[in-house]
Design a protein around this motif. Sequence first.
Motif, PDB file in Angstrom:
ATOM      1  N   THR A   1       0.845  -1.187   0.000  1.00  0.00           N
ATOM      2  CA  THR A   1       0.000   0.000   0.000  1.00  0.00           C
ATOM      3  C   THR A   1       0.887   1.245   0.000  1.00  0.00           C
ATOM      4  O   THR A   1       2.072   1.163   0.334  1.00  0.00           O
ATOM      5  CB  THR A   1      -0.894   0.035   1.251  1.00  0.00           C
ATOM      6  OG1 THR A   1      -0.054   0.207   2.398  1.00  0.00           O
ATOM      7  CG2 THR A   1      -1.728  -1.234   1.385  1.00  0.00           C
ATOM      8  N   PRO A   2       0.320   2.400  -0.336  1.00  0.00           N
ATOM      9  CA  PRO A   2       1.126   3.625  -0.269  1.00  0.00           C
ATOM     10  C   PRO A   2       1.736   3.866   1.117  1.00  0.00           C
ATOM     11  O   PRO A   2       2.884   4.275   1.227  1.00  0.00           O
ATOM     12  CB  PRO A   2       0.136   4.728  -0.648  1.00  0.00           C
ATOM     13  CG  PRO A   2      -0.849   4.034  -1.543  1.00  0.00           C
ATOM     14  CD  PRO A   2      -0.999   2.653  -0.944  1.00  0.00           C
TER      15      PRO A   2
ATOM     16  N   ARG B   1       4.650   1.609   1.593  1.00  0.00           N
ATOM     17  CA  ARG B   1       5.798   2.083   0.819  1.00  0.00           C
ATOM     18  C   ARG B   1       6.478   3.281   1.493  1.00  0.00           C
ATOM     19  O   ARG B   1       7.699   3.382   1.493  1.00  0.00           O
ATOM     20  CB  ARG B   1       5.372   2.429  -0.602  1.00  0.00           C
ATOM     21  CG  ARG B   1       5.108   1.184  -1.421  1.00  0.00           C
ATOM     22  CD  ARG B   1       4.888   1.484  -2.877  1.00  0.00           C
ATOM     23  NE  ARG B   1       4.780   0.235  -3.608  1.00  0.00           N
ATOM     24  CZ  ARG B   1       3.868  -0.024  -4.508  1.00  0.00           C
ATOM     25  NH1 ARG B   1       2.981   0.895  -4.832  1.00  0.00           N
ATOM     26  NH2 ARG B   1       3.846  -1.190  -5.117  1.00  0.00           N
ATOM     27  N   ALA B   2       5.682   4.184   2.045  1.00  0.00           N
ATOM     28  CA  ALA B   2       6.267   5.329   2.755  1.00  0.00           C
ATOM     29  C   ALA B   2       7.085   4.835   3.943  1.00  0.00           C
ATOM     30  O   ALA B   2       8.227   5.265   4.151  1.00  0.00           O
ATOM     31  CB  ALA B   2       5.176   6.289   3.217  1.00  0.00           C
TER      32      ALA B   2
ATOM     33  N   VAL C   1       5.346   8.320  -5.951  1.00  0.00           N
ATOM     34  CA  VAL C   1       4.104   8.409  -5.177  1.00  0.00           C
ATOM     35  C   VAL C   1       2.906   8.197  -6.104  1.00  0.00           C
ATOM     36  O   VAL C   1       1.985   7.449  -5.775  1.00  0.00           O
ATOM     37  CB  VAL C   1       4.005   9.762  -4.440  1.00  0.00           C
ATOM     38  CG1 VAL C   1       2.623   9.958  -3.827  1.00  0.00           C
ATOM     39  CG2 VAL C   1       5.096   9.863  -3.379  1.00  0.00           C
TER      40      VAL C   1
ATOM     41  N   SER D   1       2.578   4.678  -6.899  1.00  0.00           N
ATOM     42  CA  SER D   1       2.121   3.945  -5.726  1.00  0.00           C
ATOM     43  C   SER D   1       0.627   4.123  -5.504  1.00  0.00           C
ATOM     44  O   SER D   1      -0.073   3.181  -5.142  1.00  0.00           O
ATOM     45  CB  SER D   1       2.892   4.420  -4.496  1.00  0.00           C
ATOM     46  OG  SER D   1       2.549   3.671  -3.369  1.00  0.00           O
ATOM     47  N   LEU D   2       0.131   5.333  -5.741  1.00  0.00           N
ATOM     48  CA  LEU D   2      -1.306   5.591  -5.572  1.00  0.00           C
ATOM     49  C   LEU D   2      -2.123   4.847  -6.625  1.00  0.00           C
ATOM     50  O   LEU D   2      -3.229   4.380  -6.346  1.00  0.00           O
ATOM     51  CB  LEU D   2      -1.600   7.087  -5.630  1.00  0.00           C
ATOM     52  CG  LEU D   2      -1.061   7.932  -4.480  1.00  0.00           C
ATOM     53  CD1 LEU D   2      -1.344   9.408  -4.726  1.00  0.00           C
ATOM     54  CD2 LEU D   2      -1.663   7.481  -3.150  1.00  0.00           C
TER      55      LEU D   2
ATOM     56  N   CYS E   1       0.709  14.327  -4.781  1.00  0.00           N
ATOM     57  CA  CYS E   1       1.958  13.583  -4.955  1.00  0.00           C
ATOM     58  C   CYS E   1       3.157  14.451  -4.593  1.00  0.00           C
ATOM     59  O   CYS E   1       4.112  13.985  -3.969  1.00  0.00           O
ATOM     60  CB  CYS E   1       2.073  13.072  -6.391  1.00  0.00           C
ATOM     61  SG  CYS E   1       0.775  11.888  -6.810  1.00  0.00           S
TER      62      CYS E   1
END
Length: 195
Positions: free
Chosen positions: A76-77, A80-81, A134, A137-138, A149
Amino acid sequence: MGHREELLIAARRLLEEQGYAHITARDLVAASDTNLASIGYHFGSKAALLNAAIEASFEDWATQLADYVMSDPAATPLQRASATWVAALERLPERHSILQAYVEALAQALRVPELRAQLAEHYRRARTMVAALVAASLGDGADADDPRCRAVATLVIAACDGLALQSLLDPENSPDPDDLAEGLAAVWLASVPQP
């Protein structure tokens, strides 16, 4: 390989070995087997060459982090963050020398407008690169110019910079990956309405 590439390779090596403030133009020429005129011709100044070498090193690091973070297509975003910051923390010790050189370069750039502009441009390119990641990823059709983003990219870069500075100043007490993941999870849970 041309003089430009030879100078960049030598500058990167010398930054790791000597730090920013202790490198002379003669050191660069000797390490690259070029000549003094090549520095001016290709970069304009010794400082501009050193900043270009720092930027190239950071771009390599960012690419490595991006490859790692984007390797799991199911992440998921938020995952990933978190993975970005955790991977950055885990790899900071091997980047210590170049981070120290970067801090030395920042001190010089505050007094030299051309160097400040060069480093500011580095941040603009980094934000665009991270914003593109980003957006990917979204996966909702956003692109690197989407304000969401760019905002997330700014946050990610600011967090990575802050973690890097903390690790340089106080490596024994800087955040560890688990602390960071817990903090991010706590913010997320506090932000999302619970059923």
